[in-house]
Every structure is written in structure tokens, then in C-alpha cells.
Enzyme design. Sequence first.
Site, PDB file in Angstrom:
ATOM      1  N   ASP A  31      -3.816   5.380  -8.439  1.00 36.09           N
ATOM      2  CA  ASP A  31      -3.263   6.733  -8.277  1.00 36.09           C
ATOM      3  C   ASP A  31      -2.623   7.247  -9.552  1.00 36.09           C
ATOM      4  O   ASP A  31      -1.692   6.636 -10.080  1.00 36.09           O
ATOM      5  CB  ASP A  31      -2.204   6.714  -7.174  1.00 36.09           C
ATOM      6  CG  ASP A  31      -2.835   6.597  -5.808  1.00 36.09           C
ATOM      7  OD1 ASP A  31      -3.574   7.513  -5.430  1.00 36.09           O
ATOM      8  OD2 ASP A  31      -2.594   5.578  -5.128  1.00 36.09           O
TER       9      ASP A  31
ATOM     10  N   ASP B  22      -6.885   9.037   2.671  1.00 33.29           N
ATOM     11  CA  ASP B  22      -5.783   8.499   1.869  1.00 33.29           C
ATOM     12  C   ASP B  22      -4.465   9.059   2.380  1.00 33.29           C
ATOM     13  O   ASP B  22      -4.250  10.272   2.365  1.00 33.29           O
ATOM     14  CB  ASP B  22      -6.015   8.901   0.403  1.00 33.29           C
ATOM     15  CG  ASP B  22      -4.981   8.341  -0.568  1.00 33.29           C
ATOM     16  OD1 ASP B  22      -4.074   7.616  -0.133  1.00 33.29           O
ATOM     17  OD2 ASP B  22      -5.099   8.652  -1.768  1.00 33.29           O
TER      18      ASP B  22
HETATM   19  C1  DX5 Z   1      -0.161   9.094  -2.754  1.00 31.44           C
HETATM   20  C2  DX5 Z   1      -1.448   8.368  -3.041  1.00 31.44           C
HETATM   21  C3  DX5 Z   1      -1.836   7.337  -2.057  1.00 31.44           C
HETATM   22  C4  DX5 Z   1      -0.768   6.339  -1.673  1.00 31.44           C
HETATM   23  C5  DX5 Z   1      -1.158   5.777  -0.340  1.00 31.44           C
HETATM   24  O1  DX5 Z   1      -0.303  10.384  -2.331  1.00 31.44           O
HETATM   25  O2  DX5 Z   1      -2.553   9.238  -3.217  1.00 31.44           O
HETATM   26  O3  DX5 Z   1      -3.018   6.655  -2.489  1.00 31.44           O
HETATM   27  O4  DX5 Z   1      -0.551   5.284  -2.591  1.00 31.44           O
HETATM   28  O5  DX5 Z   1      -0.125   5.039   0.176  1.00 31.44           O
HETATM   29  P1  DX5 Z   1       0.076   4.832   1.758  1.00 31.44           P
HETATM   30  O6  DX5 Z   1      -1.165   4.132   2.260  1.00 31.44           O
HETATM   31  O7  DX5 Z   1       1.307   3.983   1.852  1.00 31.44           O
HETATM   32  O8  DX5 Z   1       0.249   6.184   2.388  1.00 31.44           O
HETATM   33 ZN    ZN Z   2      -4.447   8.073  -3.666  1.00 29.04          ZN
END
Ligand code: DX5
Ligand code: ZN
Length: 230
Positions: free
Chosen positions: A42, A184
Site C-alpha cells: 500500500d 480491499d
Molecule cells: C488501506 C489499504 C488496505 C489495508 C487493508 O486503505 O488500502 O490495503 O492495509 O487493511 P485491512 O484488511 O485491515 O482493512
Molecule cells: Zn490496499
Amino acid sequence: MSWAEWTRGIEVEPSLYASDLSRLAEEVETLLAAGTRVFHWDVGDGHFIPPITMGPIVLQAISPLVHAAGGVLDCHLMVAAPERHITQFAEAGADSVTVHVEVCPDPTEVVGLAREHGLQAGLSLNPETSIEQVATAALEAEVDLVLCMSVHPGYSGQKFIPDAFERIRALRELLPGSMRIQVDGGVGLENIAELHEAGATLFVAGASVFGHEDRGAAYRALVEQATRET
Ligand code: DX5
Ligand code: ZN
């Protein structure tokens, strides 16, 4: 290499943003040993999303470890003007880049640039963004995947927004079967099977992997649950 070769039916992608970054290499090794093939990376610029997260410099440090084990790095660029960064990510070892339709006036151009560097490409949309807008742009740019955000992008550990089920179903209707749907944000054991049933095959998992002591077991449980009948 392409998503067609990487994907084993479905892929759960641990989001390294949510890992213990003081032990990044160890986290990657543990998950590779548990069977992870695709890691989610990310990137936030402090502008399109509030935090500045991890850029190409850190990616460059970890990509040889991932590639040596046959893994790939799927980069989610939550940044304005993504066209300025594609080359740097390619050089740092990215395998796929996904840009946000909200800050990408010409997805076809950005996807073309990604392809020039041998990268796979995706287009992402925020929870408020129109499904039709992203579907039109995705078809025009011939992306490999559409990433449907199920939280407002920025941070791991947020609560899943249930509208995502309907939005994924609608996207699945509008896009050709060859275009994968990724989800996501807040993905976990409680919703992954239903997300699969709605049409997603790529599942990003932050807290649902790294919120557990045993990352490998958490990863495998998600893979198993994703393919369970709802
Ligand atoms: C944040 C990122 C995600 C995040 C997902 O917006 O794009 O990829 O790391 O984390 P979780 O699965 O905990 O929501
Ligand atoms: Zn992400």
C-alpha cells in the site's frame, strides 16, 4: 508474468502495511512458507490519503526476497498523479500496479505506461465512486483487475462497508470474466466467502492476517474460508 499465472483460483493477499514493519523480512518469509504468493503493497502520498506509507525505496529492499521465492508484489497506489510514479515502482520490483480512478484522468495512458514496463495493471474505486465510471474506464484501458474498496482508503483495521457486496455483484455484471475483481478493506473470515460468491477472487487482508499471532495459520484459514460454500 501475469495475473493468469499467479492466481490459483483465488488469492488472499496479505497487506504488508498492516505487518510489523520493524520485522518486514521475517513477516514476508513466514507468509511465503505458509503458501502466500501475492503480497499487497500500500502506497499513500499524504495527499490522496492522509498518511504517507511505504514507497519504492522500501519496496526495493524487500522485492528480491519475494521474487526469489516465486512471490509477486501487487502495489496499490493511493496517490495523486500516479503516472509520475510508475517507472520508479517498476524499477523497485513491483509486478502489478493499481491506480485510483478518482485521481487518474487518463487511465488508458497510465495502463500503457505500466505495460511498457512489463507490469500488470489495475484500476481502483472508493466506496462513493460510481461503478459505471470505473467499469467504462476499466474496459477502455483494458486493465487486468478492478479493485473495489470496502473501506475509505488510508488505514488498516477499519470496519468493512457492506455495500461492497452489491457493488462487487454489479461490477461482475459489467466487466468481462477475464477482468479480476479485488476487494480491499475489512476483509476477514466473516465476509470472505460471501465476497467470493459476489464475484471477487483477489482478497486483500491486513488485520485479518497481521492481527493474529500466527500469521501463517490466519492466512490459510482465510484461503480455506474463501472457497467455502455460503
Ligand atoms: C488501506 C489499504 C488496505 C489495508 C487493508 O486503505 O488500502 O490495503 O492495509 O487493511 P485491512 O484488511 O485491515 O482493512
Ligand atoms: Zn490496499
